[in-house]
Enzyme design. Sequence first.
Site, PDB file in Angstrom:
ATOM      1  CG  HIS A 183      35.130  40.488  47.708  1.00  0.00           C
ATOM      2  ND1 HIS A 183      36.272  41.082  47.188  1.00  0.00           N
ATOM      3  CD2 HIS A 183      34.774  39.543  46.789  1.00  0.00           C
ATOM      4  CE1 HIS A 183      36.568  40.519  46.035  1.00  0.00           C
ATOM      5  NE2 HIS A 183      35.683  39.591  45.762  1.00  0.00           N
TER       6      HIS A 183
ATOM      7  CG  HIS B 156      33.794  41.066  41.089  1.00  0.00           C
ATOM      8  ND1 HIS B 156      34.140  41.902  42.109  1.00  0.00           N
ATOM      9  CD2 HIS B 156      34.271  39.843  41.439  1.00  0.00           C
ATOM     10  CE1 HIS B 156      34.793  41.218  43.047  1.00  0.00           C
ATOM     11  NE2 HIS B 156      34.887  39.974  42.662  1.00  0.00           N
TER      12      HIS B 156
ATOM     13  CG  HIS C 272      37.177  32.280  45.556  1.00  0.00           C
ATOM     14  ND1 HIS C 272      38.158  33.150  45.958  1.00  0.00           N
ATOM     15  CD2 HIS C 272      36.256  33.050  44.920  1.00  0.00           C
ATOM     16  CE1 HIS C 272      37.835  34.381  45.603  1.00  0.00           C
ATOM     17  NE2 HIS C 272      36.686  34.348  44.941  1.00  0.00           N
TER      18      HIS C 272
ATOM     19  CD  GLU D 222      38.264  37.986  44.301  1.00  0.00           C
ATOM     20  OE1 GLU D 222      37.390  38.228  43.461  1.00  0.00           O
ATOM     21  OE2 GLU D 222      38.005  37.508  45.432  1.00  0.00           O
TER      22      GLU D 222
HETATM   23  C1  DHB Z   1      32.017  34.328  45.263  1.00  0.00           C
HETATM   24  C2  DHB Z   1      33.266  34.817  45.639  1.00  0.00           C
HETATM   25  C3  DHB Z   1      33.732  36.025  45.125  1.00  0.00           C
HETATM   26  O1  DHB Z   1      34.969  36.566  45.428  1.00  0.00           O
HETATM   27  C4  DHB Z   1      32.953  36.771  44.256  1.00  0.00           C
HETATM   28  O2  DHB Z   1      33.422  37.968  43.827  1.00  0.00           O
HETATM   29  C5  DHB Z   1      31.718  36.284  43.849  1.00  0.00           C
HETATM   30  C6  DHB Z   1      31.245  35.055  44.354  1.00  0.00           C
HETATM   31  C7  DHB Z   1      31.477  33.045  45.824  1.00  0.00           C
HETATM   32  O3  DHB Z   1      32.197  32.299  46.507  1.00  0.00           O
HETATM   33  O4  DHB Z   1      30.275  32.763  45.614  1.00  0.00           O
HETATM   34 FE    FE Z   2      35.428  38.300  44.074  1.00  0.00          FE
END
Ligand code: DHB
Ligand code: FE
Length: 303
Positions: free
Chosen positions: A12, A59, A206, A253
């Site tokens: 997302h 978020h 991530h 997540e």
């Molecule tokens: C990014 C990834 C995310 O899951 C998010 O909520 C906000 C930013 C990203 O990789 O930039």
């Molecule tokens: Fe996210």
Amino acid sequence: MARIIGGIGTTHVPAIGNAIAKGLQRDPYWKPFFDGFGRARKWLAQVRPDVVVVFYNDHGLNFFLDKMPTFAVGAADEYRHADEGWGLPVSRPYPGDAALSWHLIESLVADEFDVTMCQEMLVDHAFTIPLALLWPEPNMAALAGEASGQRGDSKVRTVPISINTVQHPLPSPARCFKLGQAIGRAITTFETDLKVLILGTGGLSHQLDGARAGFINKDFDLMCMDKLVDDPEALARYSSLQIVEAAGSQGVELLNWIAMRGALTGAVTKVHGNYHIPISNTASALLVLENHDAAQTTYRKAG
Ligand code: DHB
Ligand code: FE
């Protein structure tokens, strides 16, 4: 009766929303990512869900660190998006299905999941981006050279379910899997003929800040995509902190995907998968799973 037709897991990342707004689907950076969704939309056009139950994490738009429910379920006729500061266009409101929401909430509380119930709930990019990918506005479908997906035409209704992946302590993968199972049971006892899709958003690996910013773990992600098909209990045996360690602080997540898989009540087959590194800071992934309930199989044979 309501039945669960399948589940989808998707990334997302907010930058996807900007790429959609700018029509960058065929740009070399974005093409390998957007190309993954054609097959998913084709499947959706066949199975035509009436309602999507969306496991995602807020978020900071609707909940903030001062008040953070572990599990929150939307119970409204409509959910609004708002400016989150990412420069994304604000989406039109999303239709809810309050009757299904209240049935899920009643069933969850009876099952000892004491959820926060939200008769108003702003939905953030973790909800809006996956829906924009799966039910694109007609301009995006035209760019992809396909028949229109639906947001414009099918008016798919939504039930948002927010899982805290932000403020520690986080729920465990096992608890999220059980939440999904409880949702699955609840859907199949809803006495209205509905086809329900389950969506889990976020991930895969991530980390957006700190010493490991930019961290991605392809081996772990691919293992998760395999286990989500055939052996989700293997993922439910991790702790949330072990997932943070393996997949990054935002890679957790994955909990939303684990809940999605828990809700698939029958035999599960993989329709499609795509994995592409990176989109922004994230290992992007898509997994489409079909759910075959015994009753559904009988129904199909009879039909
Ligand atoms: C990014 C990834 C995310 O899951 C998010 O909520 C906000 C930013 C990203 O990789 O930039
Ligand atoms: Fe996210």
